[in-house]
Design a protein around this motif. Structure first.
Motif, PDB file in Angstrom:
ATOM      1  N   TYR A 178       5.890  -6.253  -7.466  1.00 53.82           N
ATOM      2  CA  TYR A 178       4.928  -6.001  -6.396  1.00 53.82           C
ATOM      3  C   TYR A 178       3.587  -5.550  -6.989  1.00 53.82           C
ATOM      4  O   TYR A 178       3.550  -4.929  -8.053  1.00 53.82           O
ATOM      5  CB  TYR A 178       5.438  -4.917  -5.452  1.00 53.82           C
ATOM      6  CG  TYR A 178       6.719  -5.273  -4.736  1.00 53.82           C
ATOM      7  CD1 TYR A 178       6.723  -6.201  -3.696  1.00 53.82           C
ATOM      8  CD2 TYR A 178       7.928  -4.673  -5.090  1.00 53.82           C
ATOM      9  CE1 TYR A 178       7.892  -6.529  -3.038  1.00 53.82           C
ATOM     10  CE2 TYR A 178       9.107  -4.999  -4.438  1.00 53.82           C
ATOM     11  CZ  TYR A 178       9.083  -5.924  -3.419  1.00 53.82           C
ATOM     12  OH  TYR A 178      10.249  -6.244  -2.763  1.00 53.82           O
ATOM     13  N   ARG A 179       2.522  -5.829  -6.261  1.00 50.98           N
ATOM     14  CA  ARG A 179       1.220  -5.259  -6.587  1.00 50.98           C
ATOM     15  C   ARG A 179       1.023  -4.065  -5.661  1.00 50.98           C
ATOM     16  O   ARG A 179       1.128  -4.203  -4.432  1.00 50.98           O
ATOM     17  CB  ARG A 179       0.107  -6.277  -6.370  1.00 50.98           C
ATOM     18  CG  ARG A 179      -1.288  -5.755  -6.740  1.00 50.98           C
ATOM     19  CD  ARG A 179      -2.361  -6.765  -6.375  1.00 50.98           C
ATOM     20  NE  ARG A 179      -3.687  -6.319  -6.776  1.00 50.98           N
ATOM     21  CZ  ARG A 179      -4.816  -6.887  -6.360  1.00 50.98           C
ATOM     22  NH1 ARG A 179      -4.775  -7.922  -5.531  1.00 50.98           N
ATOM     23  NH2 ARG A 179      -5.985  -6.431  -6.768  1.00 50.98           N
ATOM     24  N   VAL A 180       0.746  -2.893  -6.228  1.00 53.66           N
ATOM     25  CA  VAL A 180       0.713  -1.660  -5.442  1.00 53.66           C
ATOM     26  C   VAL A 180      -0.682  -1.040  -5.438  1.00 53.66           C
ATOM     27  O   VAL A 180      -1.239  -0.707  -6.489  1.00 53.66           O
ATOM     28  CB  VAL A 180       1.727  -0.627  -5.977  1.00 53.66           C
ATOM     29  CG1 VAL A 180       1.714   0.622  -5.104  1.00 53.66           C
ATOM     30  CG2 VAL A 180       3.133  -1.231  -6.016  1.00 53.66           C
TER      31      VAL A 180
ATOM     32  N   LEU B  36       0.857  -1.185   0.000  1.00 51.18           N
ATOM     33  CA  LEU B  36       0.000   0.000   0.000  1.00 51.18           C
ATOM     34  C   LEU B  36       0.892   1.233   0.000  1.00 51.18           C
ATOM     35  O   LEU B  36       1.742   1.393   0.875  1.00 51.18           O
ATOM     36  CB  LEU B  36      -0.907   0.017   1.236  1.00 51.18           C
ATOM     37  CG  LEU B  36      -1.674   1.325   1.498  1.00 51.18           C
ATOM     38  CD1 LEU B  36      -2.583   1.682   0.328  1.00 51.18           C
ATOM     39  CD2 LEU B  36      -2.471   1.227   2.791  1.00 51.18           C
ATOM     40  N   LEU B  37       0.694   2.107  -0.988  1.00 50.71           N
ATOM     41  CA  LEU B  37       1.420   3.374  -1.062  1.00 50.71           C
ATOM     42  C   LEU B  37       0.457   4.494  -0.711  1.00 50.71           C
ATOM     43  O   LEU B  37      -0.516   4.724  -1.421  1.00 50.71           O
ATOM     44  CB  LEU B  37       2.002   3.578  -2.463  1.00 50.71           C
ATOM     45  CG  LEU B  37       2.609   4.955  -2.756  1.00 50.71           C
ATOM     46  CD1 LEU B  37       3.760   5.277  -1.793  1.00 50.71           C
ATOM     47  CD2 LEU B  37       3.089   5.029  -4.205  1.00 50.71           C
TER      48      LEU B  37
ATOM     49  N   ILE C  23       6.358   5.902  -8.319  1.00 48.69           N
ATOM     50  CA  ILE C  23       6.731   4.845  -7.383  1.00 48.69           C
ATOM     51  C   ILE C  23       5.996   3.556  -7.723  1.00 48.69           C
ATOM     52  O   ILE C  23       6.572   2.467  -7.702  1.00 48.69           O
ATOM     53  CB  ILE C  23       6.419   5.271  -5.935  1.00 48.69           C
ATOM     54  CG1 ILE C  23       7.300   6.463  -5.526  1.00 48.69           C
ATOM     55  CG2 ILE C  23       6.637   4.112  -4.971  1.00 48.69           C
ATOM     56  CD1 ILE C  23       6.946   7.055  -4.183  1.00 48.69           C
ATOM     57  N   GLN C  24       4.707   3.683  -8.046  1.00 45.46           N
ATOM     58  CA  GLN C  24       3.913   2.499  -8.383  1.00 45.46           C
ATOM     59  C   GLN C  24       4.497   1.766  -9.579  1.00 45.46           C
ATOM     60  O   GLN C  24       4.655   0.534  -9.550  1.00 45.46           O
ATOM     61  CB  GLN C  24       2.468   2.898  -8.679  1.00 45.46           C
ATOM     62  CG  GLN C  24       1.574   1.707  -9.011  1.00 45.46           C
ATOM     63  CD  GLN C  24       0.166   2.132  -9.380  1.00 45.46           C
ATOM     64  OE1 GLN C  24      -0.027   3.174 -10.012  1.00 45.46           O
ATOM     65  NE2 GLN C  24      -0.823   1.352  -8.978  1.00 45.46           N
ATOM     66  N   ILE C  25       4.821   2.494 -10.628  1.00 45.88           N
ATOM     67  CA  ILE C  25       5.383   1.871 -11.831  1.00 45.88           C
ATOM     68  C   ILE C  25       6.688   1.148 -11.501  1.00 45.88           C
ATOM     69  O   ILE C  25       6.922   0.008 -11.923  1.00 45.88           O
ATOM     70  CB  ILE C  25       5.612   2.923 -12.928  1.00 45.88           C
ATOM     71  CG1 ILE C  25       4.264   3.446 -13.441  1.00 45.88           C
ATOM     72  CG2 ILE C  25       6.436   2.348 -14.077  1.00 45.88           C
ATOM     73  CD1 ILE C  25       4.376   4.625 -14.386  1.00 45.88           C
ATOM     74  N   ASN C  26       7.536   1.804 -10.720  1.00 46.33           N
ATOM     75  CA  ASN C  26       8.824   1.212 -10.360  1.00 46.33           C
ATOM     76  C   ASN C  26       8.643  -0.078  -9.565  1.00 46.33           C
ATOM     77  O   ASN C  26       9.281  -1.098  -9.843  1.00 46.33           O
ATOM     78  CB  ASN C  26       9.640   2.207  -9.542  1.00 46.33           C
ATOM     79  CG  ASN C  26      10.951   1.614  -9.037  1.00 46.33           C
ATOM     80  OD1 ASN C  26      11.781   1.163  -9.811  1.00 46.33           O
ATOM     81  ND2 ASN C  26      11.119   1.600  -7.716  1.00 46.33           N
ATOM     82  N   LEU C  27       7.757  -0.053  -8.593  1.00 47.53           N
ATOM     83  CA  LEU C  27       7.569  -1.223  -7.743  1.00 47.53           C
ATOM     84  C   LEU C  27       6.865  -2.359  -8.483  1.00 47.53           C
ATOM     85  O   LEU C  27       7.147  -3.536  -8.235  1.00 47.53           O
ATOM     86  CB  LEU C  27       6.787  -0.838  -6.490  1.00 47.53           C
ATOM     87  CG  LEU C  27       7.509   0.116  -5.532  1.00 47.53           C
ATOM     88  CD1 LEU C  27       6.633   0.442  -4.333  1.00 47.53           C
ATOM     89  CD2 LEU C  27       8.832  -0.484  -5.077  1.00 47.53           C
ATOM     90  N   GLU C  28       5.953  -2.012  -9.378  1.00 45.90           N
ATOM     91  CA  GLU C  28       5.303  -3.056 -10.168  1.00 45.90           C
ATOM     92  C   GLU C  28       6.296  -3.718 -11.117  1.00 45.90           C
ATOM     93  O   GLU C  28       6.180  -4.904 -11.413  1.00 45.90           O
ATOM     94  CB  GLU C  28       4.110  -2.472 -10.920  1.00 45.90           C
ATOM     95  CG  GLU C  28       2.945  -2.144  -9.986  1.00 45.90           C
ATOM     96  CD  GLU C  28       1.747  -1.554 -10.689  1.00 45.90           C
ATOM     97  OE1 GLU C  28       1.900  -1.117 -11.855  1.00 45.90           O
ATOM     98  OE2 GLU C  28       0.653  -1.528 -10.086  1.00 45.90           O
TER      99      GLU C  28
END
Length: 222
Positions: free
Chosen positions: A25-27, A4-5, A16-21
């Motif tokens: 990861y599912r964000v 969760l961000l 950040i979401q794009i980077n972590l995905e």
């Protein structure tokens, strides 16, 4: 793995979401405390990235509520604040780590992996609404308060939470929980009756265990 961000800057959050995905990861994104609380209540999360400065309050409020519920959910603070007091308060309230903005993508991923490796954060737990089960300790919490359960009651509740909003048959309960032929249908009914009594005595009014005639039981929101 679900993250969760909580970040109210849409451009930064999306980056950040794009980077972590990309890292697998599912964000889930939340731009407010209200949304963060809702996602935490309804999703099984492995870690939270939490901004302190939000439009409807401080991220510290989210941190406090999560820790008051006895949850060990790992939380990393994302903060643009450079004053030491903010960082100290977050750590004292139970944050696992913090990253000061601006930060690099590699640094953030490394911090996430490090926190997820911490042994004390790996206790198995499951949640449905405000109901939290700490599996290793066999503890049931509701809104931060312990609810006493015996061994059979805990096992049945755990199964119902795992399959919340779906019907769990008596046969299924027997198959999963009764390895030694010690449980009968009427025993399950008795344990469920005790669970309902404990829901009432603990003022768990937003959840109920419904009977499905001739089939079994279902844990659901009221």
């Amino acid at each position: 793995m679900n993250l969760l961000l909580v970040e109210d800057d849409p451009v930064l959050a999306r980056g950040i979401q794009i980077n972590l995905e990309t890292e697998g990861y599912r964000v889930f994104l939340a731009n407010s405390l209200r949304t963060a609380f809702a996602i935490n209540e309804n999703e099984k999360l492995s870690l939270v990235l939490l901004d302190l400065g939000l439009g409807d309050g401080s991220g510290i409020e989210f941190l406090i509520k999560v820790r008051e519920s006895q949850s060990r959910l790992p939380i990393i603070i994302l903060t643009a604040k450079t004053d030491e007091d903010s960082v100290v308060e977050a750590l004292q309230r139970g944050a696992n780590d913090y990253v000061k903005k601006p930060f690099g993508n590699k640094e953030l991923v490394a911090r996430i992996k490090a926190v997820l490796r911490e042994p004390q954060m790996r206790e198995t737990q499951t949640r449905f609404g405000e109901l939290l089960l700490l599996i290793d300790q066999r503890i049931v919490m509701y809104k931060g308060k312990a609810v006493e359960m015996n061994r059979r009651e805990f096992d049945i509740l755990f199964l119902l939470v795992q399959r919340a909003n779906t019907i769990v048959s008596r046969e299924n309960i027997l198959q999963i929980l009764d390895k030694d032929g010690e449980i009968f249908d009427r025993t399950i009914d008795s344990h469920v009756s005790h669970l309902r009594s404990k829901f009432r005595s603990s003022e768990i009014a937003d959840l109920k265990i419904s009977s499905v005639y001739g089939v079994g039981y279902r844990l659901e929101r009221v």
